[in-house]
Design a protein around this motif. Structure first.
Motif, short mmCIF file in Angstrom:
data_model
loop_
_atom_site.label_atom_id
_atom_site.label_comp_id
_atom_site.label_asym_id
_atom_site.label_seq_id
_atom_site.Cartn_x
_atom_site.Cartn_y
_atom_site.Cartn_z
N PHE A 32 0.84 -1.20 0.00
CA PHE A 32 0.00 0.00 0.00
C PHE A 32 0.87 1.25 0.00
CE2 PHE A 32 -2.73 -3.32 1.56
CZ PHE A 32 -3.97 -3.03 1.00
N ILE A 33 0.43 2.26 -0.74
CA ILE A 33 1.24 3.46 -0.99
C ILE A 33 0.47 4.71 -0.61
CG2 ILE A 33 2.41 4.79 -2.80
CD1 ILE A 33 1.95 1.62 -4.14
N PHE A 34 1.09 5.56 0.20
CA PHE A 34 0.52 6.86 0.58
C PHE A 34 1.55 7.93 0.22
CE2 PHE A 34 -1.27 3.63 3.25
CZ PHE A 34 -2.57 3.99 3.50
N GLY A 35 1.09 9.08 -0.25
CA GLY A 35 2.06 10.11 -0.55
C GLY A 35 1.58 11.20 -1.48
N ASP A 36 2.52 11.77 -2.23
CA ASP A 36 2.25 12.93 -3.08
C ASP A 36 2.59 12.60 -4.53
OD1 ASP A 36 5.08 13.06 -3.12
OD2 ASP A 36 5.12 14.50 -1.48
N THR A 77 8.70 5.80 -8.16
CA THR A 77 9.24 4.97 -7.08
C THR A 77 8.30 3.83 -6.69
OG1 THR A 77 10.68 6.68 -6.16
CG2 THR A 77 9.85 5.03 -4.62
N ALA A 78 6.99 4.11 -6.64
CA ALA A 78 6.03 3.07 -6.27
C ALA A 78 6.07 1.91 -7.26
CB ALA A 78 4.62 3.67 -6.21
N ASP A 79 6.20 2.22 -8.54
CA ASP A 79 6.27 1.18 -9.57
C ASP A 79 7.53 0.34 -9.45
OD1 ASP A 79 3.94 2.28 -10.81
OD2 ASP A 79 5.19 3.72 -11.88
N GLU A 104 -4.19 -7.05 -3.11
CA GLU A 104 -2.74 -6.94 -3.33
C GLU A 104 -2.23 -5.52 -3.12
OE1 GLU A 104 -1.34 -10.46 -6.19
OE2 GLU A 104 -2.18 -8.75 -7.25
N GLY A 105 -3.12 -4.59 -2.82
CA GLY A 105 -2.67 -3.25 -2.50
C GLY A 105 -3.35 -2.16 -3.29
N VAL A 106 -3.19 -0.94 -2.80
CA VAL A 106 -3.79 0.24 -3.42
C VAL A 106 -2.80 1.39 -3.29
CG1 VAL A 106 -5.69 1.90 -3.32
CG2 VAL A 106 -6.14 -0.51 -2.88
N ASN A 107 -2.76 2.24 -4.31
CA ASN A 107 -1.95 3.45 -4.27
C ASN A 107 -2.88 4.64 -4.03
OD1 ASN A 107 -0.45 5.80 -4.91
ND2 ASN A 107 0.85 4.69 -6.34
N TYR A 108 -2.69 5.32 -2.89
CA TYR A 108 -3.55 6.45 -2.51
C TYR A 108 -2.90 7.81 -2.80
CZ TYR A 108 -5.68 2.72 0.30
OH TYR A 108 -6.26 1.55 0.72
#
Length: 363
Positions: A32-36, A77-79, A104-108
């Protein structure tokens, strides 16, 4: 000249030694990804904001060359971290994630988002960190429906990797814009960093309560060295006052990691030292120019739509006035995953973080 040459060949060495897709099952079942905008992969596309990258020349090197909302020429970076973790696909943005994809996850992540709710507000709508956590809670409800109950959902989340990369806009699109935001008039750099970390800490505690047990926190890079900041100060060298302010935030973030690990012994938080990792760009003023032609009006510093970017994208570190190229993302992400220097991560890099024993959720 000798110093620049040494750094250049260091870049080449790192790129040649970067891992590609890992064979076999992913090292974690979910991510899971949090950010800008450094991590956003499409969440801003439909928002009423000027902070979006769903137009050419963004994405020129991503798959079929069409823009996706990533603020770079290719992967972010997330990729790249998804590849290093062994996933055979990229984690979908919350805006389009559906059905069993969320297991499997989510990018927020959202361009112009900050820890503070108001950061980036002059650019339009954005999904600031508090709203990203609200979206994650909606995802948890979806996972609970898929797995049968909330307890099963949180047991699943205990095994996941969570990364959080946020705070840049609290400086670029808040504290460093005194003509729009009052924060720099009200707080010293130290006071502002303290307030940010206090708010960040509360959000991270919420993330823990929602089941996160393996969390990598990305510190801020050398914002004083990005093209936008150097242009604003009409200089060809990094802006020391800006970097000094960033270092105060990072120092407090590293201390917060110690506090979180002490207070939550059943979890593991780690700090990724993006300031140190990004220090490779500081002596290279020739590479501190953007690869694409940038706008001079709102959204100032982003790529001019449909303009052809530089051809030698593999030697540029910035794609526009704010965001790294794919090559820079590859170098930084590889060091975050597998530390090249002991200063790259504290107390461990992401490779060692995901190897930690999974914690069983206690109702």
């Amino acid at each position: 000249m000798a110093c620049s040459a040494k750094i250049f060949f260091t870049i080449i060495f790192l790129v040649l030694n970067i891992k590609t897709l890992v064979e076999g099952a992913p090292q974690v079942p979910c991510y899971f990804i949090f950010g800008d905008s450094l991590l956003d992969n499409g969440n801003n596309n439909e928002l009423n904001t000027t902070a979006k990258a769903n137009y050419s020349p963004y994405g020129v090197d991503f798959r079929d060359g069409r823009p996706t909302g990533r603020f770079t020429n290719g992967r972010n970076t997330a990729d790249i971290l998804a590849e290093l973790l062994g996933f055979d696909h990229y984690i979908p943005p919350f805006a389009s994630a559906k059905d069993s994809d969320i297991l499997e996850g989510v990018n927020y992540a959202s361009g112009s988002a900050g820890i503070r709710n108001d950061s980036g507000s002059h650019l339009g709508d954005r999904i600031y960190l508090g709203r990203q956590l609200e979206n994650h809670q909606a995802t948890i409800s979806g996972i609970a429906n898929l797995l049968g109950n909330t307890t099963s959902a949180k047991k699943h989340l205990n095994k996941c990797l969570f990364i959080v990369g946020i705070g840049s806009n609290d400086y670029i699109n808040n504290y460093l814009l005194p003509e729009i935001y009052p924060s720099s008039h009200l707080c010293t750099p130290n006071q502002y960093a303290t307030a940010l970390i206090d708010q960040y800490s509360q959000h991270l505690r919420t993330l823990y309560e929602d089941g996160a047990r393996k969390v990598a926190l990305f510190g801020l890079g050398q914002i004083g060295c990005i093209p936008a900041e150097m242009k604003k100060h009409n200089t060809r060298i990094c802006v020391g006052s800006t970097n000094n302010a960033i270092q105060q935030f990072n120092s407090k973030l590293k201390s917060l990691v110690d506090d979180l690990n002490t207070n939550f012994p059943d979890a593991k938080f780690t700090y990724i030292n993006m300031y140190s990792i990004s220090s490779i760009i500081a002596p290279l003023s020739v590479f501190n120019r953007p690869c694409c032609k940038v706008l001079e009006t709102m959204p100032e510093g982003q790529c001019v739509p449909a303009e052809t970017p530089c051809s030698l994208r593999g030697i540029y570190l910035f794609y526009d006035d704010f965001h790294p190229t794919e090559i820079a993302n590859r170098i930084a992400t590889n060091r975050a995953y597998n530390a090249l220097l002991s200063s790259d991560a504290y107390p461990m890099d992401i490779r060692h973080l995901v190897m930690k024993n999974n914690i069983v959720y206690d109702e």
